[in-house]
Design a protein around this motif. Structure first.
Motif, PDB file in Angstrom:
ATOM      1  N   THR A  10       0.834  -1.207   0.000  1.00  0.00           N
ATOM      2  CA  THR A  10       0.000   0.000   0.000  1.00  0.00           C
ATOM      3  C   THR A  10       0.863   1.248   0.000  1.00  0.00           C
ATOM      4  O   THR A  10       0.548   2.238  -0.673  1.00  0.00           O
ATOM      5  N   ILE A  11       1.951   1.221   0.759  1.00  0.00           N
ATOM      6  CA  ILE A  11       2.901   2.338   0.734  1.00  0.00           C
ATOM      7  C   ILE A  11       3.424   2.549  -0.683  1.00  0.00           C
ATOM      8  O   ILE A  11       3.480   3.683  -1.188  1.00  0.00           O
ATOM      9  N   ALA A  12       3.807   1.464  -1.343  1.00  0.00           N
ATOM     10  CA  ALA A  12       4.315   1.569  -2.712  1.00  0.00           C
ATOM     11  C   ALA A  12       3.244   2.132  -3.647  1.00  0.00           C
ATOM     12  O   ALA A  12       3.549   2.913  -4.560  1.00  0.00           O
ATOM     13  N   HIS A  13       1.987   1.754  -3.434  1.00  0.00           N
ATOM     14  CA  HIS A  13       0.876   2.271  -4.240  1.00  0.00           C
ATOM     15  C   HIS A  13       0.770   3.787  -4.085  1.00  0.00           C
ATOM     16  O   HIS A  13       0.690   4.519  -5.074  1.00  0.00           O
ATOM     17  N   GLU A  14       0.743   4.271  -2.843  1.00  0.00           N
ATOM     18  CA  GLU A  14       0.594   5.709  -2.617  1.00  0.00           C
ATOM     19  C   GLU A  14       1.821   6.477  -3.112  1.00  0.00           C
ATOM     20  O   GLU A  14       1.697   7.609  -3.592  1.00  0.00           O
ATOM     21  N   MET A  15       2.989   5.878  -3.025  1.00  0.00           N
ATOM     22  CA  MET A  15       4.190   6.539  -3.542  1.00  0.00           C
ATOM     23  C   MET A  15       4.189   6.582  -5.063  1.00  0.00           C
ATOM     24  O   MET A  15       4.839   7.441  -5.667  1.00  0.00           O
ATOM     25  N   ALA A  16       3.462   5.654  -5.691  1.00  0.00           N
ATOM     26  CA  ALA A  16       3.293   5.727  -7.145  1.00  0.00           C
ATOM     27  C   ALA A  16       2.490   6.963  -7.518  1.00  0.00           C
ATOM     28  O   ALA A  16       2.753   7.617  -8.534  1.00  0.00           O
ATOM     29  N   HIS A  17       1.488   7.311  -6.698  1.00  0.00           N
ATOM     30  CA  HIS A  17       0.731   8.542  -6.939  1.00  0.00           C
ATOM     31  C   HIS A  17       1.639   9.765  -6.866  1.00  0.00           C
ATOM     32  O   HIS A  17       1.443  10.748  -7.605  1.00  0.00           O
TER      33      HIS A  17
END
Length: 373
Positions: free
Chosen positions: A250-257
């Protein structure tokens, strides 16, 4: 009355849709303001000047942008310029008027450079609306989602299940066999999660900072949120109450944003890919786990027997994590989570992600395209 609202149009939009956009964005803006204030100050405060969960400035801003910029939708440059000028002007006039009427400020940018009276500043003006009209990851990377056959889907699901089983014992677990990696360590290691994908995807290169854990994460769980990206500050904010086994991906997902990727399905794919390529075992496990869940759910709809057969190959520790996650979220299923999902669905659709909440299911196409090689 309903017939009047649906048949009367203003600038090409029915009054029904105008009112809907106004209410949705007023409520969404209030929610984002409250969550951001809670995450940064540790206090739950009403960020609006009215009674109720609304910040009308967001609603008015959305309606003005719709009326003014819709005719310019074919020009990304004009959309961006308009997206900077119009909301900033509204914020300036609205902030000044509220101060004159109520002698208080609901926001203050006085400490930021290039501000005008503390009502607006260059940093936030440039961020208005930029990310949801950025170029997609698929165009930047050349990796395009495609429809897949049940056999291709099963093949990639089996691959993810094998990888997941192979790293299940590489993470710390408690006495019940559940994922027990330290959340503090997971956050600290987040700055290196994208290192393994930079060579293949230079479009994702940027300097990372440790994201924030939201103090009142139970409220996020009630709204069915594991995290959110706040576009006005560029910060990634994470739910630290939900099961930790999904926290790394989930952290990686938000950092993709943070890399200017708006599409939810693309950020899901990027987050899973970055996590599975990460050197940290907790991130790898979380990435393979999340990817397996998306793929397995899609395969179950196409071939239930094959999906169940693959699930039976998973170690008991993985099954325990999956059950614990289901148990946690089952306690929050109800009107609040359904309402927040509806609001977020509309938010996605009106910001360039036409498939709305279904974007989260479409990640399987990208996973199959990339991993079935």
């Amino acid at each position: 009355m309903l017939n009047f609202l649906t048949t009367t149009t203003v600038c090409g939009f029915s009054l029904y849709h105008v009112l809907a956009f106004f209410l949705i964005y007023s409520c969404t803006g209030w929610c984002l303001e409250v969550i951001f204030a809670a995450a940064t100050t540790g206090q739950l405060v009403n960020r609006g000047f009215l009674n109720g969960p609304v910040c009308p400035i967001y609603g008015f801003g959305m309606v003005i942008v719709l009326f003014t910029l819709t005719p310019l939708q074919d020009s990304v440059l004009l959309l961006y310029i308009g997206g900077v000028i119009l909301p900033s002007a509204l914020e300036l006039v609205g902030g000044w008027a509220l101060y004159k009427l109520y002698h208080t400020r609901w926001w203050d940018y006085s400490d930021f450079p290039f501000n005008i009276g503390g009502y607006i500043c260059l940093q936030f003006s440039l961020l208005w609306g930029v990310n949801y009209y950025a170029e997609s990851f698929q165009k930047q990377s050349g990796v395009y989602a495609r429809e897949s056959t049940p056999e291709e889907l099963a093949r990639v699901t089996e691959y993810f299940a094998r990888q997941l089983a192979g790293c299940a014992d590489q993470v710390q677990r408690d006495e019940n066999g559940l994922f027990a990696e330290s959340r503090d360590d997971i956050f600290a290691d987040s700055v290196r999660v994208f290192d393994g994908v930079y060579d293949a995807f230079p479009c994702l290169v940027m300097e990372d900072h440790v994201p924030k854990g939201v103090r009142f994460s139970t409220a996020l769980s009630a709204m069915d949120f594991t995290g959110f990206y706040f576009p006005f500050t560029g910060e990634a904010n994470l739910n630290i109450d939900s099961p930790a086994c999904y926290l790394p991906s989930t952290i990686a997902h938000e950092m993709a944003h943070q890399r200017g990727i708006a599409s939810e399905q693309e950020c899901n794919f990027i987050g899973i890919l970055a996590a599975t390529r990460c050197a940290d075992p907790a991130y790898r496990y979380s990435g393979w786990l999340e990817g397996y869940v998306y793929l397995s759910n899609a395969l179950y709809r196409a071939d239930p027997d094959r999906s169940r057969a693959i699930r039976e190959t998973l170690p008991e520790t993985v099954i325990a994590d999956l059950r614990a996650d289901n148990t946690y979220w089952a306690a929050f299923r109800g009107p609040v989570s359904q309402a927040s999902e509806s609001v977020y669905d509309a938010f996605l659709k009106t910001n360039g992600d036409a498939s709305g909440i279904r974007s989260y299911g479409m990640v399987t196409d990208l996973l199959v395209t990339y991993f079935d090689t």
